[in-house]
Design an enzyme around this catalytic site. Sequence first.
Site, mmCIF file in Angstrom:
data_model
loop_
_atom_site.group_PDB
_atom_site.id
_atom_site.type_symbol
_atom_site.label_atom_id
_atom_site.label_comp_id
_atom_site.label_asym_id
_atom_site.label_seq_id
_atom_site.Cartn_x
_atom_site.Cartn_y
_atom_site.Cartn_z
ATOM 1 N N CYS A 37 0.920 -1.224 -0.087
ATOM 2 C CA CYS A 37 -0.041 -0.107 0.053
ATOM 3 C C CYS A 37 0.892 1.211 -0.077
ATOM 4 O O CYS A 37 1.599 1.463 1.075
ATOM 5 C CB CYS A 37 -0.846 0.162 1.074
ATOM 6 S SG CYS A 37 -1.772 1.487 1.448
ATOM 7 N N CYS A 40 0.063 3.825 2.699
ATOM 8 C CA CYS A 40 0.327 3.458 3.987
ATOM 9 C C CYS A 40 1.932 3.842 4.252
ATOM 10 O O CYS A 40 2.357 4.048 5.234
ATOM 11 C CB CYS A 40 0.165 1.986 4.005
ATOM 12 S SG CYS A 40 -1.651 1.369 3.890
#
Length: 286
Positions: A37, A40
């Site tokens: 991600c 993230c």
Amino acid sequence: MADSPWVVNVSAENFHQIVVDGSRERPVVIDFWAPWCGPCRRLAPMLERLAVEKDGGFLLAKVNTDENQELAQSFQVEGIPAVFAIRDGKIADQFTGVLPEEQLREFIDSLGPAAPAADAEPSPLDRALELEGRDPSAAAESYRAMLAATPDDPAARVGLARVLLATPGREQEAAPLLTGLEFGDFAPEAQRLHTLVTLRDVPHADADLTAAQRVVGAEGKLALAKVLAARGDYPAALDALLAAADDDRQLGRTTVRELMLKIFEVIGPQSEQAGDYRRRLQALLY
């Protein structure tokens, strides 16, 4: 990940202790993330930097959703990064995505300071949890007192069940305490303890172990594994299950696998030990 005591990795195995119990001492911020991600990776350094900067003002609990899908599902995480602030065992605030650092600071500051440790009066639950490690009988009395005041208190029911399961001969008293706890903060621990009750239901005195050790063949090794699991000797039980699967692959794909999954639930599905035996069974069968 930042090298700080205020930034920790969390799994289903230690979630309750670190996040739920820990949030009674200081705010806990859960960061649901995944290695693939991109957002993230942008958010994580800011959260970790703030955790270090605040130096105990809050604890950052990082949850890898690829490895802890059940935790993500329990929080109804639909997109990542997903951040949840926990105070006193409850969700205080949350957001999804990446916030600018200024807004992220406001989010953290809104949680307030950590509870003062020195002068704070410990809660009945905190006292009972502390007693579990050094005086189980006193811990049981504390949990019973909590239940007398609030009969449906899930923390007290789970705590008393845990103490009873650690006391030889009291296993069946624990089972009724665990009914009706399929949802909520204490559901994972209640399910783990319920599985432990199921494993302990097999007769497992010394004479039962001696008798099981005399039986040969795959079924005999399976029977031995059940006795060993009931006695809490999980490594030996898992070894016996692998041996049974080696003798009978069909048994390995059914009953052996089912019992292994129960043991994994007790020792932690994401634990290193569970992962090792899971890989060994798969290599043996497939």
